[in-house]
Design an enzyme around this catalytic site. Structure first.
Site, PDB file in Angstrom:
ATOM      1  N   SER A 168       5.904   2.310  -0.539  1.00 22.04           N
ATOM      2  CA  SER A 168       5.141   2.724  -1.716  1.00 22.04           C
ATOM      3  C   SER A 168       6.090   3.022  -2.880  1.00 22.04           C
ATOM      4  O   SER A 168       6.816   2.147  -3.324  1.00 22.04           O
ATOM      5  CB  SER A 168       4.246   3.916  -1.363  1.00 22.04           C
ATOM      6  OG  SER A 168       3.278   4.136  -2.355  1.00 22.04           O
ATOM      7  N   ASP A 171      -5.278  -3.271  -1.048  1.00 29.23           N
ATOM      8  CA  ASP A 171      -4.627  -1.975  -1.244  1.00 29.23           C
ATOM      9  C   ASP A 171      -5.372  -1.166  -2.307  1.00 29.23           C
ATOM     10  O   ASP A 171      -5.477  -1.605  -3.460  1.00 29.23           O
ATOM     11  CB  ASP A 171      -3.171  -2.194  -1.674  1.00 29.23           C
ATOM     12  CG  ASP A 171      -2.339  -0.930  -1.632  1.00 29.23           C
ATOM     13  OD1 ASP A 171      -2.852   0.139  -2.005  1.00 29.23           O
ATOM     14  OD2 ASP A 171      -1.161  -1.006  -1.237  1.00 29.23           O
ATOM     15  N   HIS A 191      -3.396   0.723   2.030  1.00 29.63           N
ATOM     16  CA  HIS A 191      -2.110   1.167   1.493  1.00 29.63           C
ATOM     17  C   HIS A 191      -1.285   1.788   2.614  1.00 29.63           C
ATOM     18  O   HIS A 191      -1.623   2.846   3.159  1.00 29.63           O
ATOM     19  CB  HIS A 191      -2.320   2.190   0.375  1.00 29.63           C
ATOM     20  CG  HIS A 191      -1.046   2.577  -0.321  1.00 29.63           C
ATOM     21  ND1 HIS A 191      -0.371   1.722  -1.154  1.00 29.63           N
ATOM     22  CD2 HIS A 191      -0.305   3.726  -0.275  1.00 29.63           C
ATOM     23  CE1 HIS A 191       0.725   2.311  -1.608  1.00 29.63           C
ATOM     24  NE2 HIS A 191       0.783   3.526  -1.089  1.00 29.63           N
TER      25      HIS A 191
END
Length: 352
Positions: free
Chosen positions: A153, A281, A309
């Site tokens: 991320s 996502d 995600h």
């Protein structure tokens, strides 16, 4: 489809394909056990970061019976926004590397470890200096060890920006892996302010604001808001404009997003790089990669229709498990050229 983009082999566990289920499911799965020790790395500006060194063989809280040699391959993990060693993906990925005989370590961004950092500033999606310093230190300690860095991320966006900045030989790395990278930060901020994704935004902002509030209580910060105004910031656009930007030398949230997003740099990457991303996502738009120029030939992007995600939960051997850990283990085995454990060999056979 561009030459650098491939279809990922991930298949979600039956009944668990929804993008929000995939995103949230890891939090309800049991955490892999880890034995670790913590090291403080002092930085040039007087602040510090914490390294978590994994000292077990993977899947165990017990120390390794045989210490690793100095030339054992090194796996360096950079976590996501407000992540730490308790993050499910961190446990899975670090354990996967340990099982392969690698030396796994995770760098906690400033203030994300066991202690608050010293300076008013914290960390952000484009802040590559601390990671560069730590990788340099690891290179000096283990000059003969093969090294691979992995970012998740926020950490993935940071890592991609770093490898683009440093070129093919500017880092002592054999490769980089980026998972669920928010490559267009402005677009991600927009998406996270819509629909159910606001739940993730609210959760992440709560942690960020708590840390800033604690620092405000200890003395003034170079921001123009107080504790009450801080509490009213209810979107990443607002928070990054009022806190992230002034704390880290940007003129506004727009300036921060434009200068820190790594998507515009994919064409400049020279280091072998694997990017793992899902089209559903909930932190970013579905057309994310259409916004960027053609990635360089050093970049391999694997896209899946589902996965959420940093989710990518599959059904394997009678239980829910992390496809990310399995895919990363296969990549590490490929890059290292070391003999592959049975589980990795079976994963490769299934893929072909």
């Amino acid at each position: 489809m561009p030459h650098s983009i491939f279809t990922a082999e991930f298949r979600p566990a039956f009944g668990f394909g929804n993008r929000h289920v995939q995103t949230l499911l890891p939090r309800f799965m049991s955490l892999a056990p880890l034995a670790r020790c913590t090291e403080i790395i002092n930085l040039p500006d007087g602040d510090f970061v914490e390294l978590a060194w994994i000292t077990s063989d993977g899947g165990s809280r017990h120390e390794r019976q045989t210490p690793l040699s100095d030339d054992a391959p090194l796996f360096v993990l950079f976590h996501g926004l407000e992540g730490d060693l308790k993050s499910p993906y961190a446990r899975d990925l670090l354990n996967a590397a340990a099982k392969l005989g690698w030396r796994p370590v995770m760098m906690h961004f400033r203030g994300c470890g066991q202690s608050p950092n010293r300076l008013p500033r914290a960390y952000h999606s484009g802040d590559t200096a601390d990671a560069y310093w730590v990788l340099g230190e690891l290179g000096r300690r283990y000059p003969h060890a093969l090294k691979v860095a992995c970012g998740v991320s926020l950490g993935a966006n940071m890592l991609l920006k770093l490898v683009a900045e440093q070129g093919g030989d500017g880092l002592d790395l054999a490769g980089a892996i980026a998972i669920s990278a928010p490559l267009d930060l402005a677009a991600s901020a927009d998406v996270l302010n819509q629909g159910f994704s606001r739940v993730y935004q609210r959760h992440l902002l709560k942690g960020l604001k708590a840390k800033v509030a604690a620092k405000l209580a200890n003395g003034p910060l170079p921001v123009s808001i107080g504790a009450h105004q801080l509490n009213q910031l209810n979107s990443f656009w607002a928070y990054d404009n009022e806190v992230t930007a002034p704390l880290h030398g940007f003129s506004s949230a727009s300036d921060y997003y434009a200068r820190s997003s790594a998507g515009r740099l994919l064409s400049e990457i020279e280091l072998p790089t694997l990017v793992l991303q899902s089209l559903d996502d909930p932190f970013m738009p579905r057309d994310l990669f259409s916004r960027f120029s053609q990635p360089s030939e050093a970049v391999r992007i694997e896209l899946s229709d589902r996965g959420g995600h940093v989710g990518f939960i599959e059904w394997r051997r009678g239980r829910l498990s992390s496809w990310l850990a399995r895919r990363v283990a296969r990549q590490l085995a490929d890059w290292s050229g070391l003999p592959k454990p049975q589980a990795v060999s079976e994963a490769q056979s299934e893929a072909h």
